[in-house]
Design a protein around this motif. Structure first.
Motif, PDB file in Angstrom:
ATOM      1  N   ARG A 128       0.842  -1.205   0.000  1.00  0.00           N
ATOM      2  CA  ARG A 128       0.000   0.000   0.000  1.00  0.00           C
ATOM      3  C   ARG A 128       0.879   1.258   0.000  1.00  0.00           C
ATOM      4  O   ARG A 128       0.592   2.228  -0.732  1.00  0.00           O
ATOM      5  N   ALA A 129       1.948   1.240   0.779  1.00  0.00           N
ATOM      6  CA  ALA A 129       2.846   2.400   0.812  1.00  0.00           C
ATOM      7  C   ALA A 129       3.529   2.581  -0.541  1.00  0.00           C
ATOM      8  O   ALA A 129       3.696   3.717  -1.017  1.00  0.00           O
ATOM      9  N   LEU A 130       3.915   1.478  -1.175  1.00  0.00           N
ATOM     10  CA  LEU A 130       4.536   1.559  -2.497  1.00  0.00           C
ATOM     11  C   LEU A 130       3.549   2.120  -3.515  1.00  0.00           C
ATOM     12  O   LEU A 130       3.920   2.933  -4.377  1.00  0.00           O
ATOM     13  N   TYR A 131       2.297   1.701  -3.390  1.00  0.00           N
ATOM     14  CA  TYR A 131       1.245   2.222  -4.273  1.00  0.00           C
ATOM     15  C   TYR A 131       1.095   3.735  -4.102  1.00  0.00           C
ATOM     16  O   TYR A 131       1.049   4.491  -5.074  1.00  0.00           O
ATOM     17  N   GLU A 132       1.010   4.187  -2.859  1.00  0.00           N
ATOM     18  CA  GLU A 132       0.828   5.611  -2.582  1.00  0.00           C
ATOM     19  C   GLU A 132       2.025   6.424  -3.067  1.00  0.00           C
ATOM     20  O   GLU A 132       1.870   7.530  -3.604  1.00  0.00           O
ATOM     21  N   LYS A 133       3.209   5.865  -2.925  1.00  0.00           N
ATOM     22  CA  LYS A 133       4.413   6.560  -3.382  1.00  0.00           C
ATOM     23  C   LYS A 133       4.379   6.746  -4.894  1.00  0.00           C
ATOM     24  O   LYS A 133       4.679   7.839  -5.397  1.00  0.00           O
ATOM     25  N   GLU A 134       3.996   5.701  -5.614  1.00  0.00           N
ATOM     26  CA  GLU A 134       3.966   5.799  -7.069  1.00  0.00           C
ATOM     27  C   GLU A 134       2.826   6.696  -7.548  1.00  0.00           C
ATOM     28  O   GLU A 134       2.966   7.393  -8.557  1.00  0.00           O
ATOM     29  N   ARG A 135       1.705   6.675  -6.853  1.00  0.00           N
ATOM     30  CA  ARG A 135       0.619   7.596  -7.205  1.00  0.00           C
ATOM     31  C   ARG A 135       1.064   9.042  -7.020  1.00  0.00           C
ATOM     32  O   ARG A 135       0.736   9.921  -7.830  1.00  0.00           O
ATOM     33  N   ALA A 136       1.804   9.304  -5.940  1.00  0.00           N
ATOM     34  CA  ALA A 136       2.284  10.663  -5.676  1.00  0.00           C
ATOM     35  C   ALA A 136       3.266  11.126  -6.751  1.00  0.00           C
ATOM     36  O   ALA A 136       3.391  12.331  -7.013  1.00  0.00           O
ATOM     37  N   GLN A 137       3.935  10.173  -7.394  1.00  0.00           N
ATOM     38  CA  GLN A 137       4.862  10.492  -8.479  1.00  0.00           C
ATOM     39  C   GLN A 137       4.163  10.613  -9.828  1.00  0.00           C
ATOM     40  O   GLN A 137       4.819  10.835 -10.845  1.00  0.00           O
ATOM     41  N   GLY A 138       2.831  10.447  -9.831  1.00  0.00           N
ATOM     42  CA  GLY A 138       2.057  10.644 -11.044  1.00  0.00           C
ATOM     43  C   GLY A 138       1.785   9.392 -11.860  1.00  0.00           C
ATOM     44  O   GLY A 138       1.280   9.477 -12.988  1.00  0.00           O
ATOM     45  N   ARG A 139       2.097   8.219 -11.312  1.00  0.00           N
ATOM     46  CA  ARG A 139       1.839   6.985 -12.066  1.00  0.00           C
ATOM     47  C   ARG A 139       0.335   6.720 -12.093  1.00  0.00           C
ATOM     48  O   ARG A 139      -0.322   6.706 -11.054  1.00  0.00           O
ATOM     49  N   PRO A 140      -0.239   6.495 -13.277  1.00  0.00           N
ATOM     50  CA  PRO A 140      -1.674   6.221 -13.347  1.00  0.00           C
ATOM     51  C   PRO A 140      -2.001   4.874 -12.718  1.00  0.00           C
ATOM     52  O   PRO A 140      -1.255   3.900 -12.880  1.00  0.00           O
ATOM     53  N   ALA A 141      -3.102   4.818 -11.982  1.00  0.00           N
ATOM     54  CA  ALA A 141      -3.469   3.580 -11.301  1.00  0.00           C
ATOM     55  C   ALA A 141      -4.939   3.627 -10.928  1.00  0.00           C
ATOM     56  O   ALA A 141      -5.556   4.700 -10.850  1.00  0.00           O
ATOM     57  N   ALA A 277      -3.665  -2.674  -9.720  1.00  0.00           N
ATOM     58  CA  ALA A 277      -3.936  -1.229  -9.780  1.00  0.00           C
ATOM     59  C   ALA A 277      -2.954  -0.493 -10.677  1.00  0.00           C
ATOM     60  O   ALA A 277      -3.332   0.474 -11.360  1.00  0.00           O
ATOM     61  N   THR A 278      -1.704  -0.922 -10.699  1.00  0.00           N
ATOM     62  CA  THR A 278      -0.665  -0.138 -11.372  1.00  0.00           C
ATOM     63  C   THR A 278      -0.281  -0.664 -12.761  1.00  0.00           C
ATOM     64  O   THR A 278       0.426   0.037 -13.495  1.00  0.00           O
ATOM     65  N   ASP A 279      -0.715  -1.848 -13.117  1.00  0.00           N
ATOM     66  CA  ASP A 279      -0.327  -2.430 -14.407  1.00  0.00           C
ATOM     67  C   ASP A 279      -1.245  -1.906 -15.511  1.00  0.00           C
ATOM     68  O   ASP A 279      -2.460  -2.104 -15.465  1.00  0.00           O
ATOM     69  N   GLU A 280      -0.671  -1.243 -16.506  1.00  0.00           N
ATOM     70  CA  GLU A 280      -1.470  -0.723 -17.609  1.00  0.00           C
ATOM     71  C   GLU A 280      -2.122  -1.850 -18.419  1.00  0.00           C
ATOM     72  O   GLU A 280      -3.134  -1.629 -19.090  1.00  0.00           O
ATOM     73  N   ASN A 281      -1.539  -3.048 -18.362  1.00  0.00           N
ATOM     74  CA  ASN A 281      -2.086  -4.204 -19.077  1.00  0.00           C
ATOM     75  C   ASN A 281      -2.816  -5.147 -18.131  1.00  0.00           C
ATOM     76  O   ASN A 281      -2.791  -6.370 -18.309  1.00  0.00           O
ATOM     77  N   ARG A 282      -3.445  -4.575 -17.111  1.00  0.00           N
ATOM     78  CA  ARG A 282      -4.078  -5.382 -16.069  1.00  0.00           C
ATOM     79  C   ARG A 282      -5.159  -6.317 -16.607  1.00  0.00           C
ATOM     80  O   ARG A 282      -5.439  -7.356 -15.989  1.00  0.00           O
ATOM     81  N   TYR A 283      -5.777  -5.975 -17.726  1.00  0.00           N
ATOM     82  CA  TYR A 283      -6.844  -6.826 -18.280  1.00  0.00           C
ATOM     83  C   TYR A 283      -6.298  -7.860 -19.255  1.00  0.00           C
ATOM     84  O   TYR A 283      -7.070  -8.518 -19.955  1.00  0.00           O
ATOM     85  N   ARG A 284      -4.975  -7.976 -19.290  1.00  0.00           N
ATOM     86  CA  ARG A 284      -4.328  -9.006 -20.118  1.00  0.00           C
ATOM     87  C   ARG A 284      -3.247  -9.709 -19.310  1.00  0.00           C
ATOM     88  O   ARG A 284      -2.217 -10.089 -19.834  1.00  0.00           O
TER      89      ARG A 284
END
Length: 551
Positions: A128-141, A277-284
Motif C-alpha cells: 500500500r505504501a509503495l502504491y501511494e508513493k507511485e501515485r504521488a509520483q504521477g503513475r496512473p493507477a 492497480a498499477t499495471d497498464e495491461n491489467r486486463y491481459r
C-alpha cells in the motif's frame, strides 16, 4: 443466484449494497445457466473465426491427441533399437539430451536461489505504501479502495476444517474487507454440502468483505465433472452477485482460482492489489505466486515429501526465469474479472483448467496475455490418506490428472489455427512449451535413468557398436546435477515450516535417505502417470475426475 434459502447470499456489514437471497431449484438452475450464456456473449472482435470442415477438424484433433503417446513410444523404444541400428546417432542424441538436462538443472538451481531471495524481499514490502508513493509520483493507477478480489473455492466433500484453512488465510490477510469468498459447492452433495456451506458462511460473515455459496447443478449437458465446470458456474454467479446486483465496477475486480486446501500468504492480496492497480495491461494478465506443498509436509510419507519439496522449488525456479521465459498459471492464480468475463469464463467440458484457461484467454485476446510472477507464497496440502497404500494411490491419481493436461496440446494447436492474427512465432513458442513439458514428463525418466543401462545390455547381448567412452562421457556431463540437487535440498531445509515435536529427529535419515531411491520413486510418481495419461488419450479413453484425498 443458486444459494438455497437455508444457505443464502450473505454480505459482510462493510459491503456497500445488500443482495437478496433467492430460492434454488434444479429447473431454475438450468434456466439460469442458459440465460447466462445470453447475458455474456463474446465481443465480436474476440470471437474465433468460423470453424470450417468439422470432420477434418475432428481428425486433426485425434491426431494431435495421439501425438504425445506416439512421440513417447518412439523416444523410449529408441533406447533399444538406437544402439543397434544407428549407434553414433544414438550416442550424439543421448549425450545432447544429458547436456541439455544438466543445463536445465543448473538454471533451476540458480533461479530457485533468485526466487528465494525475492520471496523474502517481497515479504517485507509494504504494498500500500509503495502504491501511494507511485501515485504521488504521477503513475496512473486504479483507486486502491475500489478494488475487490473474488476468490473461488471449488470443493466437493471436503471437510469444514479443510475449508477453514483457506478461509482463515483470507480473513487474516492484510485486506480481508476487500475479499469476496465464493464457496463453489456441488449440488450433488445434497444437504450435507448446504449445511457445511451455511455453517461457514455464518462463521466468516463480518470477517470478509462478502461470502456466499454457489451450488453447481449436477448433470448439465456437455459438462465434465471437475474443478473447471464448478469454477465456471461459481464465477458467473459471483459476477451476477457482485457486479449486476451489488453494483461494483467489473473493471475494478480480480478473480482468483484456488483449491480447497490453499493457504494464501498474508500479503498475497495486497501484492495483487498493487499489481492490478498499477499495471497498464491489467486486463491481459494472469498473476501467479509460487506454490509450496508445506501445509502438512511433516505428515506425508517420506517419498511423497521428497516429490512435493522438489515440485515447489522447481515451481519458484520456473517463475523466476527472465530470458526465454514461458510460464503458464498453475492451480492457484489470479486474473481480472473483466478478462475472465470477456473470454467466457472457464470451459466446463475439460479437466485440467489452469493451462487451458490461459490458452483460451491468450488466443481470445490475440496473444496479448502474459503471466506475471507475484512473490507471495501459496501453500497447499500434500496428498495424504488414512493409510500408506491409500496415500500412494491418491498421489498417483493426482499425478495422472495433472498429466492429463496433455490434452492442451491439441487445444493449443487448434486455437492457433482459429486465430491467425496471433503471431505465428509466439503461437509456436506456446505450443512448443506445452509439448515440451508433457513429452519430457513421460520420457525424461527413461532418458536419464535407463539411457546407460539399456545400451550396455544391448552391447553385451546383441553386440551393439557403441564407443567405450559413451558411459564415462554421460557420467561426467550429468555430474553437476548432483550439486543442483544438494542446493535444492538446502533451500527446502530453510523454507519449510519448523519441524514439529511429533516428528522425531531419528526420522531425518529416512527423510533424506529416500533420495537414494529417487529413480524408483519418480518412475511411479511421475513417468508412469504421464505414460498412463498419454496412452489413455491416444486410445480415446477419457479420464474421470477424482477428488484427491488430503486427510
Amino acid at each position: 443466484m443458486e444459494a438455497a434459502s437455508t444457505a443464502g447470499v450473505y454480505m459482510a456489514p462493510s459491503a456497500e449494497a445488500a443482495v437478496a437471497t433467492l430460492p434454488h431449484s434444479a429447473v431454475g438452475a438450468a434456466a439460469d445457466i442458459a440465460r447466462t450464456a445470453i447475458d455474456f456473449p463474446a465481443r465480436p472482435a474476440e470471437r474465433a473465426r468460423p470453424r470450417p470442415f468439422p470432420r477434418k477438424r475432428a481428425v486433426l484433433k485425434r491426431l494431435l491427441e495421439a501425438t504425445p503417446a506416439i512421440v513417447t513410444l518412439f523416444v523410449v523404444s529408441f533406447l533399444i533399437w538406437g544402439p543397434l541400428l544407428t549407434p553414433m546417432v544414438f550416442v550424439v542424441a543421448i549425450l545432447s539430451f544429458h547436456a541439455y538436462w544438466m543445463y536445465r538443472t543448473q538454471m533451476n538451481g540458480a533461479h530457485a536461489i533468485k526466487g528465494f531471495i525475492l520471496l523474502r524481499r517481497h515479504k517485507k514490502t509494504d504494498w500500500r505504501a509503495l502504491y501511494e508513493k507511485e501515485r504521488a509520483q504521477g503513475r496512473p493507477a486504479l483507486d486502491w479502495d475500489n478494488i475487490r478480489h473474488i476468490v473461488i473455492i471449488p470443493n466437493y466433500t471436503e471437510s469444514a476444517e479443510k475449508l477453514r484453512l483457506c478461509l482463515d488465510s483470507l480473513a487474516n490477510s492484510e485486506i480481508p474487507d476487500k475479499i469476496v469468498a465464493v464457496l463453489a459447492m456441488e449440488e450433488r452433495e445434497g444437504d450435507a454440502g448446504r449445511e457445511r456451506a451455511g455453517v461457514l458462511i455464518g462463521e466468516y460473515t463480518g470477517r470478509l468483505g462478502m461470502i456466499f455459496a454457489a451450488y453447481h447443478p449436477w448433470g448439465l449437458p456437455g459438462e465434465v465433472v471437475g474443478k473447471s465446470s464448478n469454477e465456471n458456474w461459481a464465477a458467473r454467479r459471483a459476477k451476477e452477485t457482485l457486479i449486476d446486483r451489488a453494483g461494483y465496477d467489473i473493471d475494478e475486480v480480480t478473480i482468483t482460482s484456488c483449491d480447497a486446501d490453499t493457504v494464501f500468504d498474508r500479503k498475497y492480496f495486497t501484492c495483487l492489489s498493487y499489481k492490478f492497480a498499477t499495471d497498464e495491461n491489467r486486463y491481459r494478465r494472469f498473476w501467479q505466486g509460487p506454490i509450496f506443498y508445506y501445509n502438512n509436509i511433516w505428515d506425508v510419507p517420506a517419498p511423497i515429501r521428497m516429490a512435493h519439496c522438489l515440485s515447489g522449488l522447481n515451481h519458484i525456479a520456473k517463475l523466476s526465469r527472465g530470458f526465454l521465459r514461458m510460464v503458464f498459471p498453475q492451480s492457484t492464480y489470479s486474473l481480472s474479472l473483466r478478462m475472465a468475463h470477456d473470454a467466457g469464463y472457464w470451459d466446463p467440458d475439460i479437466i485440467p483448467e489452469d493451462w487451458h484457461m490461459f490458452l483460451k484467454c491468450y488466443y481470445s485476446f490475440q496473444g496479448e496475455v502474459e503471466v506475471e510472477t507475484m512473490y507471495a507464497a501459496i501453500y497447499m496440502d500434500g496428498v495424504r490418506s488414512k493409510s500408506y497404500p491409500g496415500t500412494f494411490r491418491n498421489y498417483y491419481q493426482q499425478s495422472l490428472r495433472h498429466a492429463w493436461g496433455c490434452t492442451d496440446l491439441a487445444y493449443a494447436v487448434q486455437q492457433s489455427l482459429d486465430h491467425p492474427r496471433v503471431s505465428r512465432v509466439q503461437s509456436f513458442r506456446r505450443i512448443w512449451a506445452v509439448a515440451e513439458t508433457h513429452l519430457l514428463w513421460s520420457t525424461q525418466w527413461f532418458l536419464i535413468t535407463t539411457s546407460k543401462v539399456i545400451p550396455l545390455f544391448m552391447v553385451s547381448q546383441f553386440g551393439a557398436d557403441l564407443p567405450d567412452w559413451f558411459v564415462h562421457a554421460s557420467r561426467w556431463i550429468m555430474l553437476p546435477c548432483g550439486a543442483a540437487l544438494i542446493l535444492m535440498l538446502t533451500l527446502d531445509f530453510w523454507m519449510r515450516p519448523k519441524r514439529p515435536s511429533v516428528f522425531k529427529i531419528w526420522l531425518f535419515p529416512i527423510q533424506y535417505g529416500v533420495y537414494f531411491f529417487m529413480a524408483f520413486i519418480t518412475f511411479f510418481s511421475s513417468a508412469l502417470p504421464a505414460l498412463d495419461a498419454q496412452f489413455r488419450l491416444a486410445l480415446g479413453r477419457r479420464l474421470e475426475y477424482k477428488v484427491t484425498e488430503k486427510a
